[in-house]
Design a protein around this motif. Sequence first.
Motif, PDB file in Angstrom:
ATOM      1  N   SER A  96       0.873  -1.341  -0.093  1.00  0.00           N
ATOM      2  CA  SER A  96       0.105  -0.026   0.033  1.00  0.00           C
ATOM      3  C   SER A  96       0.870   1.419   0.024  1.00  0.00           C
ATOM      4  O   SER A  96       0.464   2.100  -0.495  1.00  0.00           O
ATOM      5  CB  SER A  96      -0.851  -0.120   0.976  1.00  0.00           C
ATOM      6  N   ASN A 131       1.353   3.736  -3.004  1.00  0.00           N
ATOM      7  CA  ASN A 131       0.529   4.439  -3.761  1.00  0.00           C
ATOM      8  C   ASN A 131       0.498   5.774  -3.210  1.00  0.00           C
ATOM      9  O   ASN A 131      -0.325   6.595  -3.469  1.00  0.00           O
ATOM     10  CB  ASN A 131      -0.515   3.608  -3.528  1.00  0.00           C
ATOM     11  N   TYR A 132       1.453   6.372  -2.388  1.00  0.00           N
ATOM     12  CA  TYR A 132       1.590   7.877  -2.002  1.00  0.00           C
ATOM     13  C   TYR A 132       2.633   8.510  -2.739  1.00  0.00           C
ATOM     14  O   TYR A 132       3.759   7.944  -3.184  1.00  0.00           O
ATOM     15  CB  TYR A 132       1.884   7.681  -0.330  1.00  0.00           C
ATOM     16  N   PRO A 136       0.670   6.172   6.757  1.00  0.00           N
ATOM     17  CA  PRO A 136       1.053   5.003   5.825  1.00  0.00           C
ATOM     18  C   PRO A 136       1.845   3.969   6.280  1.00  0.00           C
ATOM     19  O   PRO A 136       1.847   2.918   5.852  1.00  0.00           O
ATOM     20  CB  PRO A 136       1.253   5.676   4.521  1.00  0.00           C
ATOM     21  N   GLU A 140      -8.960   4.265   4.755  1.00  0.00           N
ATOM     22  CA  GLU A 140      -8.098   4.815   3.901  1.00  0.00           C
ATOM     23  C   GLU A 140      -6.938   3.490   3.385  1.00  0.00           C
ATOM     24  O   GLU A 140      -6.908   3.236   2.434  1.00  0.00           O
ATOM     25  CB  GLU A 140      -7.094   5.704   4.724  1.00  0.00           C
ATOM     26  N   VAL A 161      -6.933   2.477  -0.448  1.00  0.00           N
ATOM     27  CA  VAL A 161      -5.790   2.258  -1.384  1.00  0.00           C
ATOM     28  C   VAL A 161      -5.599   0.898  -1.981  1.00  0.00           C
ATOM     29  O   VAL A 161      -5.268   0.692  -2.960  1.00  0.00           O
ATOM     30  CB  VAL A 161      -4.372   2.694  -0.369  1.00  0.00           C
ATOM     31  N   GLY A 187      -5.775   4.762  -4.129  1.00  0.00           N
ATOM     32  CA  GLY A 187      -4.783   5.642  -3.635  1.00  0.00           C
ATOM     33  C   GLY A 187      -4.260   6.886  -4.782  1.00  0.00           C
ATOM     34  O   GLY A 187      -4.687   6.430  -5.830  1.00  0.00           O
ATOM     35  N   ASN A 237      -2.038   4.898  -7.367  1.00  0.00           N
ATOM     36  CA  ASN A 237      -2.306   3.474  -7.981  1.00  0.00           C
ATOM     37  C   ASN A 237      -2.123   3.280  -9.493  1.00  0.00           C
ATOM     38  O   ASN A 237      -1.459   2.619 -10.058  1.00  0.00           O
ATOM     39  CB  ASN A 237      -3.456   2.719  -7.543  1.00  0.00           C
TER      40      ASN A 237
END
Length: 315
Positions: free
Chosen positions: A108, A111-112, A192, A269, A273, A278, A281
């Motif tokens: 995950s 994806n930021y 995250p 969240e 994501v 997100g 992604n």
Amino acid sequence: QRDRVGSDFDALLAADQRIEPRDAMPEKYRETLIRQIAQHAHSEIIGMQPEGNWITRAPSLRRKAILIAKVQDEAGHGLYLYSAAETLGIDRQELLERLHDGKQKYSSIFNYPTLTWADCGAIGWLVDGAAIMNQVPLCRCSYGPYARAMIRVCKEESFHQRQGFEILWNLMRGTEAQQAMAQDAADRWWWPALMMFGPPDTGEAAKGGHTEQSMAWGIKRFSNDDLRQKFVDMMVPQAEKLGIVLPDPDLRWNEERGHYDFGPIDWDEFWRVLRGDGACNAERISHRRRAHDEGAWVREAANAYAGKHAARSAE
Ligand code: FAQ
């Protein structure tokens, strides 16, 4: 050593010995390992993108050289991990197709977006820090090829974490704007990073999870929440050293538990994501597919070369 316990899967596990590719193993054990190792491999190569984004803009030649080396290490980790997965009888091409089609996941965290240079510091410090906490126990995973791959990966991750810490250390000793940039990056990456350990062990989010079975098989050695707690306990003193305030008003030492308490994680969240919603992604997968297509000629050339050699040695 193998002879002492025979080739029986349960006996090997009970004796805390390693399962090797030719040993008999339950089909579900094999599938679980393929899922986890592939997801891990995918995370390494997708994980090259957020920092790769900063290679051309790193603030000095020294920083650029370090960052290139780090991103190359991540590619190397991906390769060890795909090789480990292949020992379970699955083809790398198939794994990449599953990643590209969204049938297999990657972490995950990737994806930021990386908005500023300080994000490279925060990734090294927090994301590699979380990765080490999760992966050191995997050096004792029951599946031999995965456990052995983890030893070198962990050594390199420790180095990565130090370099992230050092980026933030310097920024925190710089101008006010640099300090604010470091603080902002930590604000955005802290939560995250806590989600990287996976859903909680109890409650609604835990249903359908793999932890219990994976622990019984010696794949996971600690539960998600136990590793998350160890991570928080390790990071709070480091944040204090840096002079960074972690973005959690509930964070405080609990004398009775001997651990830091921390606030609730936004699991909505996390699942959002994972579902593909997100910030990055779509970008991550389309970049990955493009890189794969553009590399087709390299794979073709390597295959042609290998074919020529095989034909020559058969003569
Ligand atoms: N992201 O029952 P669990 C790195 C999924 S470090 C996405 O707890 P499990 C280094 C999980 O797959 C990052 N999905 O599952 C680096 C399952 O869904 P499924 C990679 C997640 O497998 C640093 C569902 O939720 N590290 O790349 C996540 O027993 C800097 C239920 O979860 C590893 O992969 C998540 N965060 O435990 C690179 C370590 N968490 O598959 C570049 C090895 C959970 O049924 C720059 N993996 N899910 O559809 C593991 O230790 C485990 O797989 C866990 C999850 C702990 C991640």
